[in-house]
Design a protein around this motif. Sequence first.
Motif, mmCIF file in Angstrom:
data_model
loop_
_atom_site.group_PDB
_atom_site.id
_atom_site.type_symbol
_atom_site.label_atom_id
_atom_site.label_comp_id
_atom_site.label_asym_id
_atom_site.label_seq_id
_atom_site.Cartn_x
_atom_site.Cartn_y
_atom_site.Cartn_z
ATOM 1 N N THR A 7 0.855 -1.180 0.000
ATOM 2 C CA THR A 7 0.000 0.000 0.000
ATOM 3 C C THR A 7 0.893 1.232 0.000
ATOM 4 O O THR A 7 2.075 1.154 0.298
ATOM 5 N N ASP A 10 3.172 2.698 2.968
ATOM 6 C CA ASP A 10 3.273 1.362 3.547
ATOM 7 C C ASP A 10 3.966 1.471 4.898
ATOM 8 O O ASP A 10 5.196 1.493 4.969
ATOM 9 N N TYR A 12 4.425 -0.656 7.083
ATOM 10 C CA TYR A 12 5.067 -1.898 7.509
ATOM 11 C C TYR A 12 6.495 -2.036 6.974
ATOM 12 O O TYR A 12 7.292 -2.780 7.509
ATOM 13 N N GLN A 19 2.294 -5.907 4.137
ATOM 14 C CA GLN A 19 0.891 -5.606 4.425
ATOM 15 C C GLN A 19 0.071 -6.868 4.247
ATOM 16 O O GLN A 19 -0.879 -7.114 4.965
ATOM 17 N N GLN A 32 -3.969 -5.016 11.271
ATOM 18 C CA GLN A 32 -4.205 -3.601 10.985
ATOM 19 C C GLN A 32 -4.742 -2.946 12.260
ATOM 20 O O GLN A 32 -5.767 -3.352 12.788
ATOM 21 N N ALA A 53 -9.026 0.898 12.009
ATOM 22 C CA ALA A 53 -8.454 -0.425 11.735
ATOM 23 C C ALA A 53 -9.193 -1.096 10.580
ATOM 24 O O ALA A 53 -8.565 -1.696 9.698
ATOM 25 N N ASN A 56 -8.155 0.575 7.388
ATOM 26 C CA ASN A 56 -6.832 0.087 6.994
ATOM 27 C C ASN A 56 -6.918 -1.322 6.426
ATOM 28 O O ASN A 56 -6.236 -1.652 5.452
ATOM 29 N N LEU A 57 -7.763 -2.158 7.026
ATOM 30 C CA LEU A 57 -7.974 -3.507 6.515
ATOM 31 C C LEU A 57 -8.543 -3.449 5.096
ATOM 32 O O LEU A 57 -8.064 -4.136 4.193
ATOM 33 N N ALA A 60 -5.801 -2.491 2.603
ATOM 34 C CA ALA A 60 -4.867 -3.579 2.334
ATOM 35 C C ALA A 60 -5.529 -4.663 1.477
ATOM 36 O O ALA A 60 -4.905 -5.201 0.551
ATOM 37 N N GLU A 118 -6.454 -4.531 16.964
ATOM 38 C CA GLU A 118 -5.729 -4.878 15.745
ATOM 39 C C GLU A 118 -6.476 -6.024 15.073
ATOM 40 O O GLU A 118 -6.953 -6.939 15.744
ATOM 41 N N GLU A 120 -6.432 -8.861 11.836
ATOM 42 C CA GLU A 120 -5.786 -9.539 10.712
ATOM 43 C C GLU A 120 -6.844 -10.356 9.990
ATOM 44 O O GLU A 120 -7.874 -10.696 10.578
#
Length: 137
Positions: A7, A10, A12, A19, A32, A53, A56-57, A60, A118, A120
């Motif tokens: 992204t 980024d 990360y 990501q 995220q 979050a 952001n998810l 990604a 967070e 995932e």
Amino acid sequence: MLERVITNPDPYEPFLLSQGIKAGGLLFISGQAGAGEDGKIVPGGFLAQGEQAFANLRRALEAGGSDLKHVIKVTIFVTDMGHFEDVVALRRKFFSAPYPADTIAEIKALYTPDAMIEIEAIAAVAGAPVVVDRQEG
């Protein structure tokens, strides 16, 4: 073949993380948190962080050729299980039936003391066949 999801920006990259990774029609998205594009946790408490979050998810997932509708499994980490009803409200807002499989776990801390949530995810890549090769035995 593995393909890295990137992204822009980024956040990360400096930590040698991806990501996400595409593999065999599936997309595996790293956790995220509720951080804005500046990398700082958004103000406003748990729900504000949760909304960020999920944003952001979504970003990604889209960078990897998927979206929230194609999420198969999520793991949601919270630092206080007292926010369980807020997590349910966030799931209701961002997912629809059939809802993804889910694990919600309370943990002691996330990567920064300000982070409260967070997420995932594992998702199907839109339009890609999911390759499953199981040997019987």
